[in-house]
Design a protein around this motif. Structure first.
Motif, PDB file in Angstrom:
ATOM      1  N   GLY A 139      18.947 -17.271   1.469  1.00 51.05           N
ATOM      2  CA  GLY A 139      18.220 -16.254   2.226  1.00 51.05           C
ATOM      3  C   GLY A 139      17.128 -15.548   1.448  1.00 51.05           C
ATOM      4  N   ASN A 140      16.967 -15.875   0.164  1.00 49.14           N
ATOM      5  CA  ASN A 140      15.937 -15.224  -0.646  1.00 49.14           C
ATOM      6  C   ASN A 140      14.541 -15.498  -0.072  1.00 49.14           C
ATOM      7  N   VAL A 141      13.726 -14.477  -0.017  1.00 51.70           N
ATOM      8  CA  VAL A 141      12.344 -14.502   0.533  1.00 51.70           C
ATOM      9  C   VAL A 141      12.253 -15.335   1.817  1.00 51.70           C
ATOM     10  N   ASP A 142      13.272 -15.230   2.655  1.00 44.67           N
ATOM     11  CA  ASP A 142      13.319 -16.029   3.874  1.00 44.67           C
ATOM     12  C   ASP A 142      12.168 -15.678   4.807  1.00 44.67           C
ATOM     13  N   ALA A 143      11.887 -14.386   4.950  1.00 41.96           N
ATOM     14  CA  ALA A 143      10.804 -13.973   5.846  1.00 41.96           C
ATOM     15  C   ALA A 143       9.447 -14.478   5.340  1.00 41.96           C
ATOM     16  N   ILE A 144       9.233 -14.406   4.034  1.00 41.89           N
ATOM     17  CA  ILE A 144       7.956 -14.853   3.466  1.00 41.89           C
ATOM     18  C   ILE A 144       7.806 -16.364   3.632  1.00 41.89           C
ATOM     19  N   ALA A 145       8.863 -17.104   3.309  1.00 36.64           N
ATOM     20  CA  ALA A 145       8.796 -18.565   3.423  1.00 36.64           C
ATOM     21  C   ALA A 145       8.552 -18.992   4.867  1.00 36.64           C
ATOM     22  N   LYS A 146       9.243 -18.376   5.812  1.00 39.10           N
ATOM     23  CA  LYS A 146       9.067 -18.737   7.214  1.00 39.10           C
ATOM     24  C   LYS A 146       7.658 -18.415   7.701  1.00 39.10           C
ATOM     25  N   ALA A 147       7.103 -17.284   7.249  1.00 38.46           N
ATOM     26  CA  ALA A 147       5.735 -16.928   7.631  1.00 38.46           C
ATOM     27  C   ALA A 147       4.731 -17.939   7.074  1.00 38.46           C
ATOM     28  N   LEU A 148       4.950 -18.378   5.834  1.00 38.97           N
ATOM     29  CA  LEU A 148       4.076 -19.399   5.250  1.00 38.97           C
ATOM     30  C   LEU A 148       4.183 -20.714   6.021  1.00 38.97           C
ATOM     31  N   GLU A 149       5.402 -21.134   6.324  1.00 39.80           N
ATOM     32  CA  GLU A 149       5.592 -22.403   7.036  1.00 39.80           C
ATOM     33  C   GLU A 149       4.999 -22.349   8.442  1.00 39.80           C
ATOM     34  N   THR A 150       5.197 -21.230   9.141  1.00 37.48           N
ATOM     35  CA  THR A 150       4.640 -21.072  10.491  1.00 37.48           C
ATOM     36  C   THR A 150       3.122 -21.103  10.462  1.00 37.48           C
ATOM     37  N   THR A 151       2.538 -20.436   9.484  1.00 39.48           N
ATOM     38  CA  THR A 151       1.082 -20.373   9.376  1.00 39.48           C
ATOM     39  C   THR A 151       0.499 -21.743   9.061  1.00 39.48           C
ATOM     40  N   LEU A 152       1.130 -22.477   8.145  1.00 38.51           N
ATOM     41  CA  LEU A 152       0.654 -23.815   7.793  1.00 38.51           C
ATOM     42  C   LEU A 152       0.819 -24.781   8.960  1.00 38.51           C
ATOM     43  N   ASP A 153       1.916 -24.638   9.679  1.00 36.71           N
ATOM     44  CA  ASP A 153       2.139 -25.489  10.851  1.00 36.71           C
ATOM     45  C   ASP A 153       1.042 -25.267  11.889  1.00 36.71           C
ATOM     46  N   ALA A 154       0.610 -24.027  12.030  1.00 39.78           N
ATOM     47  CA  ALA A 154      -0.416 -23.690  13.025  1.00 39.78           C
ATOM     48  C   ALA A 154      -1.789 -24.285  12.700  1.00 39.78           C
ATOM     49  N   ILE A 155      -2.023 -24.597  11.419  1.00 37.57           N
ATOM     50  CA  ILE A 155      -3.301 -25.239  11.063  1.00 37.57           C
ATOM     51  C   ILE A 155      -3.101 -26.730  10.783  1.00 37.57           C
TER      52      ILE A 155
END
Length: 259
Positions: A139-155
């Motif tokens: 669960g470490n930096v879960d919010a940050i990692a998910k935000a990065l993955e979502t943003t990269l997926d969107a581009i």
């Protein structure tokens, strides 16, 4: 508007010491678990720029630090020229004489080959020697990692999850790996530690550039800037308050004895 520079893909030891000193400062109370004694031989695995190795030495132990980043080792040698620091990998380092303890703070979540690292640690210790570590847990930096993955997926970056450079185990997972290789796990704790980041509004951008640059590899400067700004927008409602960013850290602490 946040000022964002090009993400670095190598460890910047000056940036680490200047903006991310919390990494070793939070490790200071881990030294109480280690409880170094005069004359003991101790390895600091993933020593960074050497601050905790120096504190172990001040307790009277003989300490050596290793890190896989030459920039960190160079800085550690400059900081503490009386101590020994070498470049080495956690998953294959070797020592010539068995040690009383292996200590590691905020390093082993960078080593996805966890079983190889544990094997190296085991061979480095005397029977009865101890392994004391803290690193990112489940669960470490879960919010940050998910935000990065979502943003990269969107581009349209394919499989952004594959860019994740970290290993964040649960207690059960990591204790099992240790026991399989001949350790007796006598202490294990997984806990949340929300961590304020320095530099106000630029704190999250600095953190991403220092610790999450793997997600940005292969992107143009403009794309990197856009990704970081989008991630900030995702995270601001939950991780930005009163002018300070907070990283959603969860840490695992382990003490294990070599049988």
């Amino acid at each position: 508007m946040t000022n964002i520079s090009l993400a670095k893909n190598v460890w910047d030891s000056a940036l680490y010491e200047d903006k991310h000193a919390f990494v070793w400062q939070y490790g200071e109370d881990l030294l109480q678990l280690l409880n170094p004694q005069p004359g003991e031989q101790i390895l600091d695995l993933g020593c960074g720029t050497g601050q905790l190795a120096e504190k172990i030495a001040l307790a009277g132990a003989e300490v050596m630090g290793i890190d896989n980043a030459p920039t960190m080792i160079q800085k550690a040698r400059q900081n503490y020229p009386h101590l020994r620091f070498d470049v080495a990998e956690a998953q294959n380092f070797r020592v010539t004489q068995p040690l009383d303890a292996v200590f590691s703070n905020a390093a082993l979540h960078w080593v996805k080959e966890a079983e190889k690292a544990i094997a190296s640690i085991h061979q480095a210790l005397k029977p009865g020697g101890r392994f004391v570590a803290e690193f990112g847990g489940k669960g470490n930096v879960d919010a940050i990692a998910k935000a990065l993955e979502t943003t990269l997926d969107a581009i349209a970056i394919p499989e952004p999850q594959a860019l994740n450079p970290w290993y964040f185990p649960s207690i059960g997972e990591y204790a099992t790996l240790l026991e399989k290789q001949g350790f007796d796990v006598i202490y294990a704790n997984l806990f949340s530690r929300p961590t304020p980041l320095a530099e106000g509004e630029t704190g999250m951008a600095n953190w991403i550039q220092m610790f999450a640059s793997a997600f940005l590899a292969g992107l143009s400067v403009e794309q990197q800037i856009q990704v970081i700004r989008t991630v900030e927008k995702h995270l601001k409602p939950t991780l930005y308050h009163a002018g300070t960013w907070t990283a959603d850290y969860r840490r695992i602490r382990i003490v294990a004895i070599k049988l």
